[in-house]
Motif scaffolding. Structure first.
Motif, PDB file in Angstrom:
ATOM      1  N   VAL A 101       0.852  -1.182   0.000  1.00 31.51           N
ATOM      2  CA  VAL A 101       0.000   0.000   0.000  1.00 31.51           C
ATOM      3  C   VAL A 101       0.890   1.235   0.000  1.00 31.51           C
ATOM      4  O   VAL A 101       1.703   1.440   0.901  1.00 31.51           O
ATOM      5  CB  VAL A 101      -0.931   0.019   1.234  1.00 31.51           C
ATOM      6  N   LEU A 102       0.741   2.041  -1.043  1.00 28.51           N
ATOM      7  CA  LEU A 102       1.481   3.289  -1.193  1.00 28.51           C
ATOM      8  C   LEU A 102       0.519   4.470  -1.139  1.00 28.51           C
ATOM      9  O   LEU A 102      -0.705   4.289  -1.190  1.00 28.51           O
ATOM     10  CB  LEU A 102       2.247   3.311  -2.516  1.00 28.51           C
ATOM     11  N   TYR A 103       1.086   5.669  -1.133  1.00 27.35           N
ATOM     12  CA  TYR A 103       0.284   6.890  -1.079  1.00 27.35           C
ATOM     13  C   TYR A 103       0.627   7.770  -2.271  1.00 27.35           C
ATOM     14  O   TYR A 103       1.807   8.018  -2.561  1.00 27.35           O
ATOM     15  CB  TYR A 103       0.533   7.636   0.247  1.00 27.35           C
ATOM     16  N   GLY A 104      -0.391   8.242  -2.937  1.00 31.83           N
ATOM     17  CA  GLY A 104      -0.192   9.050  -4.135  1.00 31.83           C
ATOM     18  C   GLY A 104       0.445  10.387  -3.883  1.00 31.83           C
ATOM     19  O   GLY A 104       0.919  11.041  -4.813  1.00 31.83           O
ATOM     20  N   SER A 120      10.505  -8.809   2.660  1.00 33.30           N
ATOM     21  CA  SER A 120      10.401  -9.114   4.090  1.00 33.30           C
ATOM     22  C   SER A 120       9.606 -10.400   4.304  1.00 33.30           C
ATOM     23  O   SER A 120       8.528 -10.580   3.727  1.00 33.30           O
ATOM     24  CB  SER A 120       9.721  -7.962   4.823  1.00 33.30           C
ATOM     25  N   PRO A 121      10.091 -11.306   5.162  1.00 35.18           N
ATOM     26  CA  PRO A 121       9.387 -12.573   5.393  1.00 35.18           C
ATOM     27  C   PRO A 121       8.223 -12.441   6.378  1.00 35.18           C
ATOM     28  O   PRO A 121       7.449 -13.385   6.539  1.00 35.18           O
ATOM     29  CB  PRO A 121      10.480 -13.478   5.966  1.00 35.18           C
ATOM     30  N   ALA A 122       8.100 -11.282   7.046  1.00 38.49           N
ATOM     31  CA  ALA A 122       7.056 -11.119   8.059  1.00 38.49           C
ATOM     32  C   ALA A 122       5.671 -11.071   7.424  1.00 38.49           C
ATOM     33  O   ALA A 122       5.509 -10.725   6.254  1.00 38.49           O
ATOM     34  CB  ALA A 122       7.305  -9.843   8.859  1.00 38.49           C
ATOM     35  N   GLY A 123       4.646 -11.415   8.220  1.00 38.30           N
ATOM     36  CA  GLY A 123       3.267 -11.351   7.730  1.00 38.30           C
ATOM     37  C   GLY A 123       2.871  -9.941   7.352  1.00 38.30           C
ATOM     38  O   GLY A 123       2.187  -9.712   6.351  1.00 38.30           O
ATOM     39  N   ILE A 124       3.284  -8.980   8.167  1.00 38.70           N
ATOM     40  CA  ILE A 124       3.065  -7.566   7.892  1.00 38.70           C
ATOM     41  C   ILE A 124       4.401  -6.845   8.054  1.00 38.70           C
ATOM     42  O   ILE A 124       5.133  -7.094   9.020  1.00 38.70           O
ATOM     43  CB  ILE A 124       2.053  -6.937   8.875  1.00 38.70           C
ATOM     44  N   THR A 125       4.722  -5.979   7.115  1.00 36.00           N
ATOM     45  CA  THR A 125       5.930  -5.165   7.227  1.00 36.00           C
ATOM     46  C   THR A 125       5.558  -3.707   7.000  1.00 36.00           C
ATOM     47  O   THR A 125       4.926  -3.371   5.988  1.00 36.00           O
ATOM     48  CB  THR A 125       7.003  -5.584   6.217  1.00 36.00           C
ATOM     49  N   ALA A 172       3.341  -3.550   3.713  1.00 37.84           N
ATOM     50  CA  ALA A 172       3.317  -4.721   2.834  1.00 37.84           C
ATOM     51  C   ALA A 172       2.682  -5.882   3.585  1.00 37.84           C
ATOM     52  O   ALA A 172       3.104  -6.206   4.703  1.00 37.84           O
ATOM     53  CB  ALA A 172       4.730  -5.085   2.391  1.00 37.84           C
ATOM     54  N   VAL A 173       1.659  -6.497   2.975  1.00 38.06           N
ATOM     55  CA  VAL A 173       0.906  -7.571   3.621  1.00 38.06           C
ATOM     56  C   VAL A 173       0.554  -8.626   2.584  1.00 38.06           C
ATOM     57  O   VAL A 173       0.213  -8.308   1.439  1.00 38.06           O
ATOM     58  CB  VAL A 173      -0.407  -7.041   4.252  1.00 38.06           C
ATOM     59  N   GLU A 174       0.630  -9.880   2.991  1.00 35.04           N
ATOM     60  CA  GLU A 174       0.187 -10.971   2.110  1.00 35.04           C
ATOM     61  C   GLU A 174      -1.295 -10.785   1.801  1.00 35.04           C
ATOM     62  O   GLU A 174      -2.079 -10.402   2.660  1.00 35.04           O
ATOM     63  CB  GLU A 174       0.463 -12.306   2.790  1.00 35.04           C
ATOM     64  N   SER A 175      -1.701 -11.034   0.574  1.00 41.53           N
ATOM     65  CA  SER A 175      -3.021 -10.632   0.088  1.00 41.53           C
ATOM     66  C   SER A 175      -4.180 -11.237   0.889  1.00 41.53           C
ATOM     67  O   SER A 175      -5.122 -10.525   1.275  1.00 41.53           O
ATOM     68  CB  SER A 175      -3.179 -10.992  -1.392  1.00 41.53           C
TER      69      SER A 175
END
Length: 448
Positions: A101-104, A120-125, A172-175
């Motif tokens: 998720v980015l910001y315009g 990153s291997p984490a679930g959420i980064t 960054a998160v797995e979908s």
């Protein structure tokens, strides 16, 4: 792992005091949104989803002009970042991989930073930074070496506000996990909004790891005001100048050179002071750009020399060893190897053959008030000073046009074209005319 992008671009940006959405204000020749899309594209995402709201049609046009494969969804009501991401998720149906998720309105994040998030291997980064002045940023609350939660400033305790590690908003998160966590968001907070940041605490409660990638604070600059837009421009230019020099480009006065977001300059090129690049410029190695030039949408080949005070407009193509001098404007024209256009000339909608010389004051008269027309000039021709080439017209290879000619018909190879009235000289008439005019002027002044 496959990646997809969600770029949030629904805000109005009231502090810009503008009719234009904040993400469409220009930075280095392109909308701020395009910068976010460009850095996101460095990950080669399978899908890109733009969340638009205010002036959605204009935002859609800008996004599609840059990347026609991008999908735009509408957030009719701005109910928070979590709500915005929820509008985008249906467009990612069937996607399996990591969603970033980015910001315009955040244009300065580096590709290597996004690459670290994606790997990153984490679930959420979460992308974080150490703020020089934390102000009203959300804080990243860490336990050991893991991120536990993100606290928005409005809901933070004094101890939490003392934390200097801040949230950029980029995550960054797995979908599949993102879909689950966003579905569980509530607006039970001081602002009554659905915070995307709440997904961190929710994930941790489920035992899912959360990590942080740290970047320089300058990368996280958001453009919410005109002052911040100017800050972003200064930061972009400083970065672009440094990269150009690292790549072997000589900038004799770096602080006076302004690059566009997509400028490409080859090594051993020399750029003099006060040169401005618009979008779409490529300069090959070993060229020289002299002071006070403005370049846009053009290609300059090895060994070419441009300026000073030259303007190259979209469609200008300069081959090797071309010289374009002072007060020359080139538009939608191809100049073959070794062409010389010394000064005070306009070449539009034209093709000039190799080693042709264009004299001072030459104009291709390409527009008749309705349509544009093309001028063709052959190789090794000589166009005399102050020649008007009334297009469509062709001047052959090795041909010569006399100074002061208005060329309305094609000129064959090796021919001389003279198109001007014969000079008539009247001895003594100049003095008589001046005496008559002076007498008339004196009479008028006396009457007054």
């Amino acid at each position: 792992m496959a990646t997809a992008l969600i770029i949030l671009a629904a805000g109005q940006g009231t502090r810009m005091n503008s009719d234009l959405p904040k993400v469409l204000h220009r930075l280095a020749g392109a909308p701020v949104l395009v910068h976010a899309m460009t850095v996101g594209a460095s990950l080669e995402p399978e899908r890109t989803v733009i969340v638009a709201g205010h002036e959605a049609e204009a935002v859609t046009r800008a996004a599609k002009a840059h990347d026609e494969t991008a999908e735009v969804v509408i957030q009719a009501e701005q109910l928070g970042t979590g709500h915005a991401v929820a509008q985008a998720l249906p467009a990612l149906k069937g996607f399996t991989g990591k969603v970033i998720v980015l910001y315009g309105d955040t244009p300065l994040i580096r590709p290597e930073t996004l690459d670290a998030l994606a790997k990153s291997p984490a679930g959420i980064t979460v992308l974080g930074f150490t703020a020089s002045d934390p102000r009203r940023y959300g804080r990243l609350i860490v336990a050991g070496d893991r991120l536990e939660r993100i606290v928005e400033y409005k809901g933070a305790t004094e101890a939490e506000r003392a934390v200097r590690l801040c949230n950029s908003g980029v995550v960054a998160v797995e979908s599949a996990l993102l879909n689950e966590l966003v579905a569980g968001l509530t607006n039970d907070n001081a602002a009554g909004e659905y915070y995307l940041t709440d997904i961190v605490a929710a994930a941790r409660k489920r035992g899912i790891t959360a990590d942080i990638v740290i970047c320089d604070e300058a990368e996280t600059l958001g453009v919410d005001t005109r002052a911040q837009l100017a800050q972003a421009e200064a930061a972009f230019q400083a970065r672009a100048r440094a990269e150009a020099q690292e790549n072997g480009v000589t900038l004799t006065a770096p602080e006076t050179v302004f690059f566009a977001f997509d400028t490409v300059v080859g090594r051993d090129t020399v750029i003099s002071p006060n040169v401005v690049f618009g979008p779409g410029v490529t300069v090959e190695s070993g060229a020289e750009i002299l002071p006070f030039c403005h370049l846009e949408g053009c290609h300059i080949s090895r060994g070419a020399r441009v300026g000073p005070f030259a303007r190259l407009r979209p469609g200008a193509e300069l081959a090797e060893d071309v010289h374009v001098g002072n007060f020359v404007e080139i538009k939608n024209a191809i100049l073959d190897e070794g062409v010389k256009v010394g000064h005070l000339t306009y070449l539009g909608d034209a093709h000039v053959g190799e080693h042709t010389n264009i004299g001072a004051g030459t104009v291709t008269c390409n527009y008749d008030g309705v349509s544009k027309h093309r001028t063709e000039i052959g190789a090794h021709a000589f166009i005399g000073s102050d020649t008007m080439l009334v297009a469509p017209v062709k001047v052959g290879a090795g041909a010569l046009t006399a100074t002061g000619s208005v060329i309305t018909e094609d000129v064959p190879d090796d021919a001389l074209a003279v198109a001007r009235s014969r000079q008539v000289t009247k001895s003594g008439l100049a003095r008589k005319l001046f005496d008559k005019m002076k007498a008339a002027k004196a009479k008028r002044q006396k009457e007054i």
